[in-house]
Design a protein around this motif. Structure first.
Motif, short mmCIF file in Angstrom:
data_model
loop_
_atom_site.label_atom_id
_atom_site.label_comp_id
_atom_site.label_asym_id
_atom_site.label_seq_id
_atom_site.Cartn_x
_atom_site.Cartn_y
_atom_site.Cartn_z
N ARG A 111 23.79 -32.55 -84.55
CA ARG A 111 25.02 -32.72 -85.32
C ARG A 111 24.69 -33.27 -86.70
NH1 ARG A 111 29.14 -37.10 -83.34
NH2 ARG A 111 27.92 -38.42 -84.75
N ARG A 112 25.18 -32.57 -87.72
CA ARG A 112 25.05 -33.02 -89.10
C ARG A 112 26.45 -33.33 -89.60
NH1 ARG A 112 21.95 -28.61 -88.18
NH2 ARG A 112 19.70 -28.82 -88.46
N GLU A 113 26.60 -34.47 -90.21
CA GLU A 113 27.94 -34.91 -90.62
C GLU A 113 27.92 -35.47 -92.04
OE1 GLU A 113 31.28 -38.27 -89.33
OE2 GLU A 113 29.62 -37.75 -87.99
N ILE A 114 28.85 -35.01 -92.86
CA ILE A 114 29.09 -35.56 -94.18
C ILE A 114 30.51 -36.11 -94.19
CG2 ILE A 114 29.17 -35.13 -96.66
CD1 ILE A 114 26.42 -34.72 -95.47
N GLY A 115 30.67 -37.37 -94.53
CA GLY A 115 32.01 -37.95 -94.52
C GLY A 115 32.11 -39.14 -95.44
N GLN A 116 33.27 -39.73 -95.48
CA GLN A 116 33.52 -40.91 -96.30
C GLN A 116 33.35 -42.16 -95.45
OE1 GLN A 116 34.23 -40.88 -99.71
NE2 GLN A 116 33.65 -38.75 -99.42
N ALA A 117 32.63 -43.14 -96.00
CA ALA A 117 32.43 -44.41 -95.29
C ALA A 117 33.78 -45.05 -95.02
CB ALA A 117 31.56 -45.35 -96.12
N GLY A 118 34.03 -45.37 -93.74
CA GLY A 118 35.30 -45.96 -93.39
C GLY A 118 36.43 -44.96 -93.29
N GLY A 119 36.11 -43.67 -93.39
CA GLY A 119 37.13 -42.63 -93.36
C GLY A 119 37.39 -42.14 -91.96
N ALA A 120 37.99 -40.95 -91.90
CA ALA A 120 38.43 -40.43 -90.60
C ALA A 120 37.31 -39.78 -89.81
CB ALA A 120 39.57 -39.43 -90.80
N VAL B 282 25.59 -43.03 -99.79
CA VAL B 282 25.54 -43.01 -101.24
C VAL B 282 26.95 -43.26 -101.74
CG1 VAL B 282 24.93 -41.71 -103.31
CG2 VAL B 282 23.69 -41.30 -101.17
N GLY B 283 27.19 -44.43 -102.33
CA GLY B 283 28.55 -44.78 -102.69
C GLY B 283 29.39 -44.85 -101.43
N ARG B 284 30.49 -44.08 -101.39
CA ARG B 284 31.34 -44.04 -100.20
C ARG B 284 31.06 -42.81 -99.34
NH1 ARG B 284 35.56 -46.78 -99.04
NH2 ARG B 284 36.66 -44.94 -98.22
N THR B 285 30.06 -42.03 -99.72
CA THR B 285 29.73 -40.83 -98.95
C THR B 285 28.56 -41.12 -98.01
OG1 THR B 285 30.49 -39.39 -100.72
CG2 THR B 285 29.03 -38.43 -99.08
N THR B 286 28.70 -40.72 -96.75
CA THR B 286 27.66 -40.93 -95.77
C THR B 286 27.14 -39.60 -95.25
OG1 THR B 286 29.24 -41.06 -93.94
CG2 THR B 286 28.64 -43.13 -95.02
N GLY B 287 25.86 -39.55 -94.95
CA GLY B 287 25.26 -38.40 -94.28
C GLY B 287 24.66 -38.88 -92.98
N LYS B 288 24.97 -38.22 -91.87
CA LYS B 288 24.49 -38.62 -90.56
C LYS B 288 23.82 -37.44 -89.86
CE LYS B 288 28.27 -41.95 -89.89
NZ LYS B 288 29.39 -42.36 -89.01
N LEU B 289 22.74 -37.74 -89.17
CA LEU B 289 22.05 -36.73 -88.36
C LEU B 289 21.91 -37.27 -86.95
CD1 LEU B 289 20.38 -34.07 -88.10
CD2 LEU B 289 18.38 -35.49 -88.54
N LEU B 290 22.24 -36.46 -85.96
CA LEU B 290 22.10 -36.83 -84.56
C LEU B 290 21.53 -35.64 -83.80
CD1 LEU B 290 22.65 -38.70 -82.08
CD2 LEU B 290 24.91 -37.62 -81.94
N LEU C 137 19.73 -35.19 -97.07
CA LEU C 137 20.02 -36.06 -98.21
C LEU C 137 20.48 -35.25 -99.41
CD1 LEU C 137 16.98 -38.41 -97.74
CD2 LEU C 137 19.36 -39.08 -97.53
N ALA C 138 19.93 -34.08 -99.60
CA ALA C 138 20.33 -33.24 -100.73
C ALA C 138 21.78 -32.83 -100.62
CB ALA C 138 19.43 -32.01 -100.81
N VAL C 139 22.24 -32.57 -99.39
CA VAL C 139 23.65 -32.22 -99.19
C VAL C 139 24.55 -33.37 -99.62
CG1 VAL C 139 25.40 -31.73 -97.45
CG2 VAL C 139 23.21 -30.55 -97.38
N VAL C 140 24.15 -34.59 -99.24
CA VAL C 140 24.93 -35.76 -99.63
C VAL C 140 25.02 -35.86 -101.15
CG1 VAL C 140 25.04 -38.28 -99.56
CG2 VAL C 140 24.30 -37.02 -97.54
N ILE C 141 23.89 -35.70 -101.80
CA ILE C 141 23.85 -35.85 -103.25
C ILE C 141 24.65 -34.76 -103.94
CG2 ILE C 141 22.30 -35.77 -105.25
CD1 ILE C 141 20.18 -37.03 -103.43
N SER C 142 24.55 -33.52 -103.44
CA SER C 142 25.22 -32.40 -104.10
C SER C 142 26.73 -32.46 -103.97
CB SER C 142 24.71 -31.07 -103.53
OG SER C 142 25.09 -30.94 -102.17
#
Length: 333
Positions: free
Chosen positions: A128-137, A109-117, A11-16
């Motif tokens: 897998r850790r992923e930081i991306g834009q919601a609805g993005g590529a 958070v907003g349009r930014t998503t953080g995912k853990l698998l 979550l901290a990565v998403v926020i930063s």
């Protein structure tokens, strides 16, 4: 970060990496820990040592039972509250015949998503850790990823069977076995990381949502706290606000399943009583034990073009180091 802080680190990565214009609203749950006050731990060293030993015994038994189940299925519900920001995260936890595992959750958070698998097929555990834009590529189901999306995904792997073989002749060395469990992923790893990094000073019985729990409470051990302080001095500025001061683990009184884990941040201290607020609440809901699970649940295909970083050697070194330290201590005595 240790595995015990995996959720907070994610979550901290998403926020930063984003400016939060609007935060997701946290559903009020009447959490009794909000603004809770408690007396600082007291008692003789012998009393505190007995409490710590009993807490570790309970955690060990809780981990042992997790290994014995043919399956565990549950929904994950996270509630995160940083100063001025509140988030919810949801996901699923499925453990099959040991060590098969699938753990996934997502926070936005907003349009930014953080995912853990995390997925383990019984041989290889991939995270897998992923930081991306919601609805993005950055879509794991896409056949190809552009350079921007690819840079947001990190995949690691561990050879679980190799880690387990490393402890076959070390079953009488608890620290070595604990180090091995850190590499297994899922709930056993989370409990092992908490045990390895904390000193426990309270155990009580408490009811939560009409179930009775054994509640274990601890703080960072002196050794881990010193390491953490060093990391904070050289790490990302402002990270201290994301680091909890205490942890509470709720073990179901019937089967010791860790249904709830609270990470608490000290909010005030008047010298006699300290007040803590929940920083992160991790709950496992609708828990089903020993039900059939589709084997395909534990299969994973990495996105094209994403390299996997092998972490197996790091955990083998932890096991070997714990073994050597135990032998040296025995020789000294």
């Amino acid at each position: 970060m240790t595995l015990a802080l995996l959720a907070i680190a994610m979550l901290a990565v998403v926020i930063s990496q984003t400016t939060v214009a609007t935060a997701l609203q946290k559903k009020e749950t009447g959490d009794s820990t909000a603004g809770s006050a408690e007396t600082p731990a007291s008692g003789s060293p012998d009393v505190l040592a007995r409490v710590d030993a009993e807490a570790r015994r309970l955690l060990t038994e809780a981990r042992d039972r997790l290994f014995q189940y043919s399956s565990v299925q549950a929904r994950i519900a996270e509630q995160v509250s940083f100063p001025g920001r509140k988030f919810n995260a949801e996901g699923t936890y499925i453990a099959g015949p040991f060590p098969a595992l699938r753990l996934e959750y997502e926070v936005q958070v907003g349009r930014t998503t953080g995912k853990l698998l995390q997925v383990c097929d019984g041989q290889i555990l991939r995270t897998r850790r992923e930081i991306g834009q919601a609805g993005g590529a950055a879509d794991p189901a896409a056949e190809a990823l552009d350079e921007t999306a690819r840079s947001t995904i990190q995949v690691t792997r561990r050879d679980i069977q190799q880690i387990l073989r490393a402890t076959q002749h070390r079953q009488q060395v608890p620290e070595a076995v604990l180090a091995a469990e850190l590499g297994l992923g899922g709930l056993p790893a989370l409990l092992a990381a908490i045990e390895k990094s904390m000193t426990f000073d309270a155990i009580r019985t408490e009811e939560f949502e009409e179930r009775k729990y054994r509640v274990i409470q601890g703080k960072w051990s002196d050794e881990f706290a010193a390491t953490l302080q060093q990391q904070l001095r050289t790490g990302v500025p402002g990270m201290k606000q994301f680091i909890p001061d205490r942890v509470r683990i709720y073990l179901d009184d019937e089967n010791l399943f860790p249904g709830r884990i609270l990470y608490l941040k000290e909010s005030s201290d008047d010298g006699e009583r300290r007040t803590y607020r929940p920083l992160l609440s991790l709950e496992f809901r609708d828990v089903v034990i020993n039900a059939p699970v589709d084997p395909d649940t534990f299969r994973y295909q990495a996105p094209p073009g994403v390299d996997e970083v092998d972490e197996t050697k790091e955990y083998l070194k932890l096991i070997e180091g714990a073994d050597i330290a135990t032998d040296e201590a025995a020789s000294a005595n």
